[in-house]
Design a protein around this motif. Structure first.
Motif, PDB file in Angstrom:
ATOM      1  N   GLY A  68     -14.443  10.034  39.033  1.00 58.24           N
ATOM      2  CA  GLY A  68     -13.984  10.945  40.068  1.00 58.24           C
ATOM      3  C   GLY A  68     -14.502  12.368  39.949  1.00 58.24           C
ATOM      4  N   TRP A  69     -15.361  12.620  38.974  1.00 62.30           N
ATOM      5  CA  TRP A  69     -15.929  13.955  38.806  1.00 62.30           C
ATOM      6  C   TRP A  69     -17.061  14.198  39.809  1.00 62.30           C
ATOM      7  CZ3 TRP A  69     -14.253  17.462  35.023  1.00 62.30           C
ATOM      8  CH2 TRP A  69     -13.364  16.944  34.073  1.00 62.30           C
ATOM      9  N   GLN A  70     -17.248  15.473  40.157  1.00 65.29           N
ATOM     10  CA  GLN A  70     -18.437  15.911  40.887  1.00 65.29           C
ATOM     11  C   GLN A  70     -19.386  16.441  39.819  1.00 65.29           C
ATOM     12  OE1 GLN A  70     -18.268  15.461  44.314  1.00 65.29           O
ATOM     13  NE2 GLN A  70     -20.488  15.776  44.373  1.00 65.29           N
ATOM     14  N   VAL A  71     -20.513  15.776  39.606  1.00 66.48           N
ATOM     15  CA  VAL A  71     -21.316  16.002  38.403  1.00 66.48           C
ATOM     16  C   VAL A  71     -22.688  16.588  38.721  1.00 66.48           C
ATOM     17  CG1 VAL A  71     -22.137  14.975  36.253  1.00 66.48           C
ATOM     18  CG2 VAL A  71     -20.216  13.931  37.463  1.00 66.48           C
ATOM     19  N   THR A  72     -23.062  17.611  37.959  1.00 70.60           N
ATOM     20  CA  THR A  72     -24.434  18.096  37.935  1.00 70.60           C
ATOM     21  C   THR A  72     -25.048  17.680  36.606  1.00 70.60           C
ATOM     22  OG1 THR A  72     -23.915  20.018  39.322  1.00 70.60           O
ATOM     23  CG2 THR A  72     -25.927  20.133  37.992  1.00 70.60           C
ATOM     24  N   GLY A  73     -26.163  16.965  36.673  1.00 69.53           N
ATOM     25  CA  GLY A  73     -26.891  16.593  35.466  1.00 69.53           C
ATOM     26  C   GLY A  73     -28.174  17.399  35.386  1.00 69.53           C
ATOM     27  N   THR A  74     -28.486  17.878  34.194  1.00 72.58           N
ATOM     28  CA  THR A  74     -29.715  18.646  34.034  1.00 72.58           C
ATOM     29  C   THR A  74     -30.499  18.156  32.837  1.00 72.58           C
ATOM     30  OG1 THR A  74     -30.656  20.879  33.803  1.00 72.58           O
ATOM     31  CG2 THR A  74     -28.581  20.468  32.668  1.00 72.58           C
ATOM     32  N   ASP A  75     -31.809  18.156  32.977  1.00 74.30           N
ATOM     33  CA  ASP A  75     -32.695  17.751  31.895  1.00 74.30           C
ATOM     34  C   ASP A  75     -34.039  18.443  32.098  1.00 74.30           C
ATOM     35  OD1 ASP A  75     -32.423  15.284  29.744  1.00 74.30           O
ATOM     36  OD2 ASP A  75     -34.514  15.749  30.210  1.00 74.30           O
ATOM     37  N   ILE A  76     -34.827  18.499  31.027  1.00 78.06           N
ATOM     38  CA  ILE A  76     -36.151  19.112  31.117  1.00 78.06           C
ATOM     39  C   ILE A  76     -37.168  18.163  31.735  1.00 78.06           C
ATOM     40  CG2 ILE A  76     -36.939  18.385  28.815  1.00 78.06           C
ATOM     41  CD1 ILE A  76     -38.215  21.196  28.535  1.00 78.06           C
TER      42      ILE A  76
END
Length: 217
Positions: A68-76
């Motif tokens: 149920g989370w609103q997720v931002t994923g970040t990676d190089i």
């Protein structure tokens, strides 16, 4: 997402080209399953906005979105992020996930988050992990949680592997965050043995640790 290699020559941190090549070596680098420490420590949190730094192929972010989370994923790595986005689409969670490419030594996602997760944020070369984790702490909203998991030593089948690497204890990670006194609550600071399969297929373990802190104001 790999072992943090300290070099006497202070080699530059492994960049986008290195990690794109690493991910391109096979169709999938990681298991596709969320990190157990994240599942254990985030299951009881009220879903809100989450940031997964060093998200790799997106297993943690997709699991959070499913909760149920609103997720931002970040990676190089753009290669990793393409796989993460595809994973989210296949799970029908594209509307709950966003993906941003950042070299965290140079830039960081904007905004405040109710959960910032950094699971096994290790890299090669002169990687400014402590500074990045301080930036991660600053991105936690009041009442929110910062969860950091990392390796604490070599695997049982080769305990001296990466002996030149300084794996910090949870207490050392906490100290390096330089959190303002009275502004945070420590919920967890522990080391544990993580079951792993050795290169010969036999079961083994590796010491890992976890730090979980809540921002009070």
């Amino acid at each position: 997402m790999s072992d943090h290699h300290h070099s006497h020559q202070q080699e530059p941190a492994a960049g986008e080209e290195f990690w794109d090549a690493r991910y391109s070596e096979s169709d999938r680098i990681w298991s596709g399953k969320p990190n157990q420490v994240l599942v254990r420590e985030a299951s009881d949190l009220t879903p809100g906005r989450a940031l997964d730094i060093g998200c790799g192929e997106g297993a943690d972010a997709v699991w959070l979105a499913r909760q149920g989370w609103q997720v931002t994923g970040t990676d190089i790595s753009g290669v990793a992020l393409e796989r993460a986005e595809r994973h989210a689409e296949e799970a029908k969670l594209a509307d709950r996930t966003a993906w941003e490419r950042h070299d965290l030594a140079e830039s960081f996602p904007a905004g405040e988050f109710d959960l910032v997760s950094a699971c096994f944020l290790h890299s090669y070369g002169d990687f400014p992990r402590e500074r990045i984790l301080r930036t991660a702490a600053a991105a936690v909203a009041p009442g929110g949680v910062l969860l950091i998991a990392g390796h604490a030593g070599g695997p049982s089948w080769d305990p001296d592997k990466h002996a030149e690497i300084d794996f910090p204890t949870p207490e050392q990670v906490l100290a390096s965050l330089e959190l303002p006194e009275g502004g945070w609550e420590v919920l967890l600071a522990e080391e544990h043995l993580q079951p792993m399969t050795g290169p010969d297929g036999r079961p083994g373990t590796r010491p890992d640790n976890a730090l979980k802190v809540r921002r009070l104001r």
